[in-house]
Design a protein around this motif. Structure first.
Motif, PDB file in Angstrom:
ATOM      1  N   GLN A  57       0.819  -1.213   0.000  1.00  0.00           N
ATOM      2  CA  GLN A  57       0.000   0.000   0.000  1.00  0.00           C
ATOM      3  C   GLN A  57       0.854   1.266   0.000  1.00  0.00           C
ATOM      4  O   GLN A  57       0.332   2.358  -0.174  1.00  0.00           O
ATOM      5  CB  GLN A  57      -0.921   0.013   1.222  1.00  0.00           C
ATOM      6  N   VAL A  58       2.155   1.098   0.231  1.00  0.00           N
ATOM      7  CA  VAL A  58       3.038   2.258   0.322  1.00  0.00           C
ATOM      8  C   VAL A  58       4.248   2.117  -0.594  1.00  0.00           C
ATOM      9  O   VAL A  58       4.641   1.013  -0.957  1.00  0.00           O
ATOM     10  CB  VAL A  58       3.528   2.494   1.770  1.00  0.00           C
ATOM     11  N   ASP A  59       4.817   3.263  -0.931  1.00  0.00           N
ATOM     12  CA  ASP A  59       6.044   3.282  -1.735  1.00  0.00           C
ATOM     13  C   ASP A  59       7.269   2.976  -0.880  1.00  0.00           C
ATOM     14  O   ASP A  59       8.187   2.289  -1.325  1.00  0.00           O
ATOM     15  CB  ASP A  59       6.238   4.655  -2.379  1.00  0.00           C
ATOM     16  N   GLY A  60       7.275   3.535   0.332  1.00  0.00           N
ATOM     17  CA  GLY A  60       8.487   3.395   1.132  1.00  0.00           C
ATOM     18  C   GLY A  60       8.245   3.636   2.612  1.00  0.00           C
ATOM     19  O   GLY A  60       7.101   3.687   3.084  1.00  0.00           O
ATOM     20  N   ALA A 103       6.236  -2.863   5.977  1.00  0.00           N
ATOM     21  CA  ALA A 103       6.909  -1.607   6.296  1.00  0.00           C
ATOM     22  C   ALA A 103       7.940  -1.819   7.400  1.00  0.00           C
ATOM     23  O   ALA A 103       9.048  -1.270   7.345  1.00  0.00           O
ATOM     24  CB  ALA A 103       5.876  -0.563   6.717  1.00  0.00           C
ATOM     25  N   ALA A 104       7.591  -2.612   8.407  1.00  0.00           N
ATOM     26  CA  ALA A 104       8.511  -2.871   9.518  1.00  0.00           C
ATOM     27  C   ALA A 104       9.766  -3.590   9.032  1.00  0.00           C
ATOM     28  O   ALA A 104      10.894  -3.241   9.414  1.00  0.00           O
ATOM     29  CB  ALA A 104       7.817  -3.694  10.596  1.00  0.00           C
ATOM     30  N   GLU A 105       9.584  -4.583   8.176  1.00  0.00           N
ATOM     31  CA  GLU A 105      10.732  -5.330   7.646  1.00  0.00           C
ATOM     32  C   GLU A 105      11.605  -4.423   6.788  1.00  0.00           C
ATOM     33  O   GLU A 105      12.839  -4.484   6.854  1.00  0.00           O
ATOM     34  CB  GLU A 105      10.239  -6.525   6.823  1.00  0.00           C
ATOM     35  N   ILE A 127      -0.607   5.474   7.099  1.00  0.00           N
ATOM     36  CA  ILE A 127      -0.023   5.861   5.809  1.00  0.00           C
ATOM     37  C   ILE A 127      -0.044   7.377   5.679  1.00  0.00           C
ATOM     38  O   ILE A 127      -1.049   8.029   5.958  1.00  0.00           O
ATOM     39  CB  ILE A 127      -0.797   5.216   4.646  1.00  0.00           C
ATOM     40  N   MET A 128       1.096   7.934   5.280  1.00  0.00           N
ATOM     41  CA  MET A 128       1.230   9.382   5.115  1.00  0.00           C
ATOM     42  C   MET A 128       1.623   9.706   3.677  1.00  0.00           C
ATOM     43  O   MET A 128       2.376   8.961   3.054  1.00  0.00           O
ATOM     44  CB  MET A 128       2.304   9.920   6.062  1.00  0.00           C
ATOM     45  N   THR A 137       3.067   9.847  -3.990  1.00  0.00           N
ATOM     46  CA  THR A 137       4.055   9.162  -3.151  1.00  0.00           C
ATOM     47  C   THR A 137       3.599   9.118  -1.695  1.00  0.00           C
ATOM     48  O   THR A 137       3.166  10.124  -1.142  1.00  0.00           O
ATOM     49  CB  THR A 137       5.414   9.880  -3.228  1.00  0.00           C
ATOM     50  N   ASN A 138       3.701   7.942  -1.085  1.00  0.00           N
ATOM     51  CA  ASN A 138       3.317   7.811   0.316  1.00  0.00           C
ATOM     52  C   ASN A 138       4.286   6.910   1.064  1.00  0.00           C
ATOM     53  O   ASN A 138       5.178   6.295   0.476  1.00  0.00           O
ATOM     54  CB  ASN A 138       1.883   7.285   0.437  1.00  0.00           C
ATOM     55  N   LEU A 139       4.106   6.834   2.382  1.00  0.00           N
ATOM     56  CA  LEU A 139       5.025   6.047   3.206  1.00  0.00           C
ATOM     57  C   LEU A 139       4.422   5.790   4.576  1.00  0.00           C
ATOM     58  O   LEU A 139       3.451   6.426   4.980  1.00  0.00           O
ATOM     59  CB  LEU A 139       6.360   6.758   3.372  1.00  0.00           C
TER      60      LEU A 139
END
Length: 209
Positions: A57-60, A103-105, A127-128, A137-139
């Protein structure tokens, strides 16, 4: 100049030119048509990142790595040259999520690769979106605790890629706001994630939250 003595601030932009769509690897420009709250049709020009894994769901991730020191907690920071602003930028460690990776990994992996530190995840943010008026772009911001007493956090061995030139340092959390001002005066650009963290700490102090 040797690699050991080179600094992020030594880099500089040589030239800038238009990029053809067919040559773009990381992003693309798009024109979106939408209806506003009154039903009027409008258009919006913006950018999209093209590298987000299909299962993510996120880029980074942005990594809020806290070094647990006897003198008090410190935020792990980086100096890295960014061509779009032609400056060395003060950033938190960050990186793109790989396919099949949470995301954690991703945060634990990127932290070790970019800084050499081994950490434990304590929190993953909602998610931001970095700049939703300009791009998608999100993360996730991932909070990581770094135990400085562990042997693996003594002799650090970053695993940087050939095109990565990263200087790692830290600032006491209590001095982050003043530290950002000082670094800006020295010619560095401040990444919004670092600046927002500093503003939050300063607001909490001023309003005694």
């Amino acid at each position: 100049m040797s690699e050991s003595t080179s600094k992020a601030s030594d880099a500089k932009v040589v030239s800038t030119e238009p990029l053809m769509i067919k040559d773009a690897r990381w992003t693309r420009l798009v024109l979106t048509t939408y209806k506003d709250p009154l039903g009027k049709q409008r258009t919006w020009e913006h950018a999209e990142r093209t590298t987000r894994p299909k299962d993510s769901q996120v880029d980074g991730v942005g990594i809020v790595a806290i070094l647990q020191k006897s003198s008090g907690p410190e935020l792990l920071l980086q100096k890295q040259f960014r061509p779009p602003v032609d400056k060395a930028v003060i950033e938190i460690p960050a990186g793109l999520v790989d396919a099949g990776e949470s995301a954690a990994e991703s945060a634990v992996r990127e932290l070790k690769e970019e800084t050499g530190y081994h950490g434990v995840v304590s929190e993953v943010s909602p998610i931001m979106f970095n700049d939703p008026g300009f791009c998608n772009t999100n993360l996730n911001m991932v909070h990581v605790k770094v135990d400085m007493s562990l042997p693996e956090n003594q002799n650090l061995k970053p695993e940087l890629e050939e095109n990565e030139f990263i200087e790692v340092f830290s600032l006491p959390l209590k001095d982050l706001y003043a530290g950002c001002k000082k670094l800006e005066d020295e010619g560095y650009a401040i990444d919004a994630r670092v600046g927002t963290l500093a503003e939050g700490i300063e607001l909490a102090r001023r309003w005694k939250l």
